[in-house]
Design a protein around this motif. Structure first.
Motif, short mmCIF file in Angstrom:
data_model
loop_
_atom_site.label_atom_id
_atom_site.label_comp_id
_atom_site.label_asym_id
_atom_site.label_seq_id
_atom_site.Cartn_x
_atom_site.Cartn_y
_atom_site.Cartn_z
N UNK A 1 26.54 -43.90 14.19
CA UNK A 1 25.29 -43.90 14.83
C UNK A 1 24.26 -43.80 14.03
N UNK A 2 23.31 -44.64 13.90
CA UNK A 2 22.18 -44.53 13.26
C UNK A 2 21.28 -43.34 13.77
N UNK A 3 20.69 -42.55 12.88
CA UNK A 3 19.55 -41.50 13.58
C UNK A 3 18.40 -42.07 14.20
N UNK A 4 18.02 -41.84 15.19
CA UNK A 4 17.04 -42.22 15.96
C UNK A 4 15.88 -41.18 15.45
N UNK A 5 14.50 -41.85 15.35
CA UNK A 5 13.72 -40.98 15.13
C UNK A 5 12.65 -40.32 16.39
N UNK A 6 12.87 -39.02 16.67
CA UNK A 6 12.35 -38.59 17.91
C UNK A 6 10.92 -38.18 17.52
N UNK A 7 10.05 -38.30 18.56
CA UNK A 7 8.64 -37.62 18.25
C UNK A 7 8.36 -36.30 18.54
N UNK A 8 9.59 -35.71 19.27
CA UNK A 8 9.58 -34.37 19.70
C UNK A 8 9.15 -33.19 18.55
N UNK A 9 9.85 -33.42 17.45
CA UNK A 9 9.63 -32.61 16.20
C UNK A 9 8.00 -32.65 15.92
N UNK A 10 7.35 -33.82 15.91
CA UNK A 10 5.97 -33.89 15.56
C UNK A 10 5.22 -33.60 16.64
N UNK A 11 5.54 -33.40 17.85
CA UNK A 11 4.68 -32.82 19.13
C UNK A 11 4.83 -31.42 18.95
N UNK A 12 5.88 -30.93 18.74
CA UNK A 12 6.06 -29.43 18.57
C UNK A 12 5.62 -29.06 17.59
N UNK A 13 5.45 -29.50 16.47
CA UNK A 13 4.54 -29.03 15.19
C UNK A 13 2.90 -29.24 15.66
N UNK A 14 2.52 -30.34 16.19
CA UNK A 14 1.20 -30.39 16.54
C UNK A 14 0.65 -29.13 17.47
N UNK A 15 1.68 -28.99 18.63
CA UNK A 15 1.24 -27.81 19.43
C UNK A 15 1.33 -26.47 18.81
N UNK A 16 2.34 -26.20 17.78
CA UNK A 16 2.15 -25.05 17.11
C UNK A 16 1.03 -25.00 16.05
N UNK A 17 0.67 -26.13 15.72
CA UNK A 17 -0.68 -26.14 14.89
C UNK A 17 -1.92 -25.75 15.72
N UNK A 18 -1.86 -26.19 17.04
CA UNK A 18 -3.03 -25.86 17.84
C UNK A 18 -2.81 -24.31 18.25
N UNK A 19 -1.74 -23.93 18.48
CA UNK A 19 -1.67 -22.51 18.68
C UNK A 19 -2.08 -21.65 17.66
N UNK A 20 -1.82 -22.10 16.15
CA UNK A 20 -2.36 -21.36 15.14
C UNK A 20 -3.75 -21.28 15.30
N UNK A 21 -4.27 -22.58 15.23
CA UNK A 21 -5.88 -22.70 15.30
C UNK A 21 -6.65 -21.82 16.28
N UNK A 22 -5.98 -21.72 17.66
CA UNK A 22 -6.44 -20.98 18.64
C UNK A 22 -6.41 -19.45 18.20
N UNK A 23 -5.20 -19.23 17.51
CA UNK A 23 -5.17 -17.55 17.29
C UNK A 23 -6.37 -17.34 16.06
N UNK A 24 -6.49 -18.39 15.12
CA UNK A 24 -7.62 -17.88 14.01
C UNK A 24 -8.91 -18.12 14.94
N UNK A 25 -9.23 -18.94 16.07
CA UNK A 25 -10.49 -18.80 16.72
C UNK A 25 -10.77 -17.49 17.25
N UNK A 26 -9.49 -16.95 18.06
CA UNK A 26 -9.67 -15.69 18.50
C UNK A 26 -9.69 -14.43 17.56
N UNK A 27 -9.13 -14.64 16.21
CA UNK A 27 -9.36 -13.66 15.22
C UNK A 27 -10.87 -13.80 14.79
#
Length: 182
Positions: free
Chosen positions: A34-60
């Motif tokens: 089976x050829x590996x399929x490239x999922x968009x999920x890791x990119x979305x999860x990383x983008x959401x986590x980066x948004x979380x980090x930005x929000x934490x920095x904004x609160x700080x």
């Protein structure tokens, strides 16, 4: 001269033998590859986590820019728990609470990025780490909201609703990261 040719002690190089032909062998795998399929999920999860980090920095940043008023609000909450404490003890407790919340948030954000990076490499422990970090981040955000609940309404009440936005983005990132890839 005829004796030299018949001498068994003479070492003459033997002519090279021709290589036998290679047999035709074909090996087929039991299961198709089976050829590996490239999922968009890791990119979305990383983008959401980066948004979380930005929000934490904004609160700080909101806490740092309004340190005295936020500290007074946390002191008021602490004084409700222990009315016999001195003002110095209240201030120290409130400062320690805010600083430890910031340190815990920084560690959780970094661990989240580490877990997401490990998930890209398909490490088995990365899902457990990401799940734990996600749960702890949501818990830390909600706990932080209780610490600053008596703080004055700064910047449109960012300290009242901001921690819940952080909790939501952390939970979304965790769910996306742990969603099985097809």
């Amino acid at each position: 001269m005829a004796e030299e040719e018949m001498d068994p002690t003479s070492r003459r190089p033997r002519p090279a033998r021709p290589q036998p032909p290679r047999p035709d062998v074909v090996v087929e795998p039991l299961r198709p590859r089976e050829e590996p399929t490239h999922s968009v999920l890791p990119t979305v999860a990383t983008a959401l986590w980066a948004l979380t980090a930005a929000l934490v920095l904004a609160l700080a940043a909101a806490v740092a820019l309004n340190w005295d008023s936020v500290l007074s609000g946390v002191e008021a909450a602490v004084s409700q728990q222990d009315s016999t404490a001195s003002s110095a003890d209240l201030r120290n407790t409130a400062s320690a609470t805010l600083l430890s919340s910031g340190a815990a948030s920084a560690v959780l954000i970094l661990l989240g990025f580490v877990a997401l990076n490990l998930m890209r490499g398909a490490a088995t422990s990365s899902k457990v780490l990401m799940g734990a970090v996600g749960i702890l981040t949501v818990g830390a955000a909600v706990t932080f909201s209780t610490f600053v609940s008596d703080a004055p309404a700064l910047l449109g009440g960012v300290l009242q609703w901001g921690p819940f936005v952080v909790a939501t983005t952390a939970a979304a990132s965790t769910v996306v990261a742990l969603t099985p890839r097809r």
